[in-house]
Design a protein around this motif. Structure first.
Motif, short mmCIF file in Angstrom:
data_model
loop_
_atom_site.label_atom_id
_atom_site.label_comp_id
_atom_site.label_asym_id
_atom_site.label_seq_id
_atom_site.Cartn_x
_atom_site.Cartn_y
_atom_site.Cartn_z
N LEU A 298 0.98 -1.40 -0.12
CA LEU A 298 0.00 -0.11 -0.05
C LEU A 298 0.73 1.49 -0.04
CD1 LEU A 298 -2.71 -1.56 2.58
CD2 LEU A 298 -3.01 -0.71 0.14
N ALA A 299 1.98 1.36 0.87
CA ALA A 299 2.70 2.30 0.92
C ALA A 299 3.29 2.75 -0.46
CB ALA A 299 3.77 2.39 2.01
N VAL B 46 2.61 1.89 -3.45
CA VAL B 46 1.61 2.27 -4.44
C VAL B 46 1.06 3.73 -4.12
CG1 VAL B 46 -0.74 1.93 -5.44
CG2 VAL B 46 0.76 -0.21 -5.09
N HIS B 47 0.67 4.05 -3.00
CA HIS B 47 0.24 5.32 -2.36
C HIS B 47 1.43 6.25 -2.79
CE1 HIS B 47 -2.74 3.60 0.53
NE2 HIS B 47 -3.02 3.35 -0.70
N ALA C 146 3.63 6.13 -5.30
CA ALA C 146 3.67 6.48 -6.80
C ALA C 146 2.14 7.18 -7.09
CB ALA C 146 3.67 5.23 -7.45
N ALA C 147 1.22 6.91 -6.59
CA ALA C 147 -0.01 7.29 -7.21
C ALA C 147 0.07 8.91 -6.64
CB ALA C 147 -1.42 6.72 -6.17
#
Lengths: 312, 312
Positions: free
Chosen positions: A193-194, A196-197, A199-200
């Motif tokens: 999650l960290a 991906v977040h 990068a998002a």
């Protein structure tokens, strides 16, 4: 044992508990500070003599190897980067495992795959020492304040032996299972999650820059909206300030999202968001930003799109 | 005008302000409730006679078309799904535009691309009416409580005309620019993040299920850790409960991430995380979950991997 006997003039009953800390970087150094503040005696080692010097200046003792740090310790805490370093700390030349007193506990804080955590735990426990799988999160500042989050799993005996030291280091200690591997698995879910977040957040913030939006206003709006994440809130100030000095580096997520892809492939689990994020961390490392702050993904998106971001 | 003159026996100075609300679904219906509570007279229309009946039962008046809802209104608020519906509400048969009094304001709440928001705004303003680009977020419950977040842009005259109604609907009104399009752009940045975060949450939670982790414990740990997001915290209880009744449907992000991909392609901006997330929403719609809750992505990941999730 000898080191412990010569440690001072205290009787066994009132002597300080001794914690061996292996790895004195931003996290391990902070944890050593928190342990000493709580009354533990810390014996630390690191390949960097500068970091060892800092420990001595703060009141700790130095050791020349993991074996030396472990030999008189009640608890050994390993705060290195990955599974390979952890294996070396335990079982390499001058490793901690055979130097530890039987019945003491090795607390492994590195992020690694659950399978390797299980293997390292089984290998150490076969020698009569305990192994606590205990990845951490919270960052350097919270490490020094003794306010880490610890995601731990291991036997009751491992928890019992480690608990006094963990209580001095952690604001939150999650007891997640009775064997090594479960703590690592929880940490990997967090890292998915960290990673991906971050990068998002960089994809979205640079897309806003490409549209010439007011980025400070974007930060204000998003942190008050359903698009917010812990990482957006924490990392985007680096982008707004144009400051990419590493608090946590791109290479950390090259490693952690790489572990996730290995796990997912092995378990036949498709993880397309984590895969897309990993490609961006790889590209950032590929263009030379590997040791820069992970918010550098925003600079990568800007390079790829012609967007203009703030400069420091 | 005639409708307004016959609206009651109040003198012009103490008559209630009239708001036309076009679209009475979960958001529009809630906003009508909040407006009436704040003392506005609401004239609403919707293709669903059931929703119109609810408005009448709550003390509002019904209109048979956007034109009829707009003809006596001081403010017209459009709470439809997308740009095409908004254009139809304004300029289609019995549309609101030509029925609005000159100088009144059309408040457009649908999520759409900034370019189309600019076009609709220019087209309406050429007729002497004002256009406020005002996408909303916050969900149905906060709509009914008058506590939405509104991301607005438009002329000073548009803001002035809309402000009393917005104050009744919004806990937070962001004034983001002096022309339509900027509000839409901010909303799309939020939707990029929201759409990616839901997909990442479902990818991570189902990966945890695949590893047989305790999912309630995963929720507890992640919401207290750096891997947290607003969407993880909000949507994962649906997965833990196995309850996929739609609060916000998969199709909403098929639409919104589709708009983002159109924008990004047009601007030569690579958005690989948003693209990966869109593929998952498309696959969820493709296997028949389009009208289910967007947390249904977790069920899709479970189908693709053999993981077992809680059932309701």
């Amino acid at each position: 044992m000898e080191r412990m006997m010569t440690a001072g003039d205290q009787s066994p009953s009132d002597r300080k508990s001794v914690v061996g800390v292996i790895g004195l970087g931003s996290m391990g150094g902070g944890m050593a500070t928190a342990l000493m503040r709580a009354g533990f005696e810390v014996v630390g080692c690191d390949v960097s003599s500068e970091l060892v010097g800092k420990l001595i200046a703060a009141g700790g003792r130095s050791a020349g190897s993991p074996a030396e740090a472990a030999s008189g310790a009640d608890v050994v805490i390993s705060v290195v980067v990955n599974a390979a370093q952890t294996e070396s700390v335990l079982f390499g030349e001058n490793g901690a495992a055979s130097a530890m007193r039987p019945g003491t506990v090795f607390v492994s804080c590195a992020t690694m795959s659950p399978e390797i955590a299980r293997q390292l735990g089984a290998r150490l426990e076969a020698t009569g020492r305990h192994y606590l799988d205990a990845p951490i999160s919270g960052g350097a500042a919270r490490a020094a304040q003794g306010e880490l989050t610890v995601l731990a799993s291991g036997s009751a005996a491992a928890f019992d032996a480690a608990r006094p030291a963990l209580d001095a280091m952690a604001a939150r200690l999650y007891e997640l299972g009775d064997a090594p591997g479960t703590g690592a698995a929880f940490k990997m879910i967090n890292q998915l999650l960290a990673g991906v977040h971050i990068a998002a957040a960089c994809e979205a913030m640079t897309f806003a820059a490409k549209q010439n939006l007011d980025l400070a206003k974007v930060y204000e709006v998003i942190t008050a909206s359903a698009g917010n994440s812990w990482m957006f809130e924490n990392r985007m100030p680096h982008v707004l300030a144009g400051d990419y000095r590493p608090l946590s580096a791109i290479e950390i997520f090259v490693k952690d999202l790489g572990i996730i892809q290995d796990m997912a492939r092995s378990e036949r689990y498709p993880a397309p968001l984590a895969a897309a994020a990993l490609q961006m961390y790889l590209a950032a490392a590929g263009v030379g930003m590997g040791k820069d702050d992970d918010a550098s993904l925003a600079r990568l998106y800007a390079q790829l799109s012609g967007a203009t971001l703030p400069e420091s």
